[in-house]
Design a protein around this motif. Sequence first.
Motif, mmCIF file in Angstrom:
data_model
loop_
_atom_site.group_PDB
_atom_site.id
_atom_site.type_symbol
_atom_site.label_atom_id
_atom_site.label_comp_id
_atom_site.label_asym_id
_atom_site.label_seq_id
_atom_site.Cartn_x
_atom_site.Cartn_y
_atom_site.Cartn_z
ATOM 1 N N THR A 229 0.851 -1.186 0.000
ATOM 2 C CA THR A 229 0.000 0.000 0.000
ATOM 3 C C THR A 229 0.887 1.237 0.000
ATOM 4 O O THR A 229 2.038 1.198 0.449
ATOM 5 N N LEU A 232 0.956 7.185 -4.776
ATOM 6 C CA LEU A 232 1.674 7.359 -6.023
ATOM 7 C C LEU A 232 2.428 8.690 -6.015
ATOM 8 O O LEU A 232 2.018 9.646 -5.349
ATOM 9 N N TYR A 240 -2.867 3.499 -3.547
ATOM 10 C CA TYR A 240 -3.110 2.191 -4.158
ATOM 11 C C TYR A 240 -3.001 1.090 -3.123
ATOM 12 O O TYR A 240 -2.454 1.263 -2.030
ATOM 13 N N ARG A 241 -3.550 -0.057 -3.499
ATOM 14 C CA ARG A 241 -3.433 -1.281 -2.716
ATOM 15 C C ARG A 241 -3.292 -2.446 -3.679
ATOM 16 O O ARG A 241 -4.094 -2.591 -4.607
ATOM 17 N N LEU A 264 -6.969 -5.462 -5.951
ATOM 18 C CA LEU A 264 -6.334 -4.310 -6.579
ATOM 19 C C LEU A 264 -7.239 -3.105 -6.364
ATOM 20 O O LEU A 264 -8.447 -3.179 -6.625
ATOM 21 N N ARG A 265 -6.671 -1.989 -5.905
ATOM 22 C CA ARG A 265 -7.484 -0.814 -5.593
ATOM 23 C C ARG A 265 -6.696 0.463 -5.875
ATOM 24 O O ARG A 265 -5.500 0.543 -5.577
ATOM 25 N N LEU A 266 -7.391 1.452 -6.447
ATOM 26 C CA LEU A 266 -6.837 2.782 -6.685
ATOM 27 C C LEU A 266 -7.787 3.794 -6.060
ATOM 28 O O LEU A 266 -9.019 3.660 -6.184
ATOM 29 N N GLN A 267 -7.236 4.813 -5.416
ATOM 30 C CA GLN A 267 -8.071 5.797 -4.740
ATOM 31 C C GLN A 267 -7.441 7.182 -4.878
ATOM 32 O O GLN A 267 -6.239 7.319 -5.125
ATOM 33 N N GLY A 278 -11.911 -0.638 -7.349
ATOM 34 C CA GLY A 278 -11.052 -1.800 -7.206
ATOM 35 C C GLY A 278 -11.701 -3.081 -7.683
ATOM 36 O O GLY A 278 -12.842 -3.097 -8.167
#
Length: 394
Positions: A229, A232, A240-241, A264-267, A278
């Motif tokens: 985690t 960016l 992200y994760r 998978l995750r973007l925030q 995600g």
Amino acid sequence: MDRLSHFVLFVCALALAGSAAAQSDSWEPVIDLRYRLELVDDDRFSEDATASTLRARLGVVSPEFSGWRFGLVGHANRHVGSEDFNSTANGRTDYPVVADPDDEHLSQAWIGYRANERFEARIGRQRLIEDNVRFLGNVGFRQLEQTFDAITLGWQPAEDWQVDLRWLDKAHRVFGPSNPNPLLAEAELNAWMGTLTRDFGPVKSALYAHRIAFDDRPASHRNLGLRLTGDLPGDQGFGYRVEFARQDGIRELDAVSGQNYIHLRLQQKLERWHWFAGHERLGGDGNYAFQMPLATLHAHNGWTDQFLTTPTDGLFDTYAAAGTTLGQWTGLVKLHDFRSDRDSRSYGREFGLMIKRPLVAGLSAEVKAARFNGDSSNGHPDVTKVWFTLNGNW
């Protein structure tokens, strides 16, 4: 003495403890009240559920004495008005389940020790919350909390390293200690869970290993996983994760095929807005699927709780959400698309909406609703749930 009398004495005793603790700044009182009205429309039932419940969580945490401290917390729940819901303990199976039974319990009773800000140990009944509660949590959404009889150790050998080790003997579940089904009341465990965390600049890594053996049901397994985690580069507020884990059956499930977990995750967090999106995959082969029996499952895979147990064909959950803060108001909209891991069949979609705001000091209100549009051809009916909650913390 009837159960109502026990309930009154229980709450009064804890309230006196909390009041006494509040008189000294060195003691930490626990005073938490929550009223909730939950409405459920489930196509599997001819009756709709209406659950009006009041939860009290009261107790005290001591100051530190030469590194030693203790905590004592109890919780109790009672329905208010009619009981037109299946609490899992009241036998009203004509109604959909709202898992908030009338019960009371000593939820925490622990002794802890801390040395040099780098080592901490705790033994006894305690709340355990790890990371995003995907594998281990207190199921805090329900009125009765999940806690564990456990020994926990935390050690920070260097500035960027953290080692956590837990041994779990018993899980006290949210269905209440008096539940007529002993498997709902508690889980008999011999579980080891370890996590090694290391920061590499902006990247936080965690390697975890679990050996979760059940002594009262065929659910024993082990997990080995890695998560990364971080944020960016740049000033856009992106995070992200990335997580991967492998689960294999042990003991009575030694013969089942192992399954994988991927997340998978973007925030992004802006001044007034935030969003995240995600994809989660819980593998399944038609006989066995990746399971997380000690987690806070309401926080994942939809608020209508249609996937508290992963279907044997597994689960693909593709989700997106956006939230905002306007003055004292906070809102969140969330969407899920659910499919099977095996053969990619549609389970359905869910839409959720949450709005909350603080009221007077220590009191807040929340309205939340979720609609699951199930794919009936694959055995998933439509479900709608609405919650109105008043929280008080002092």
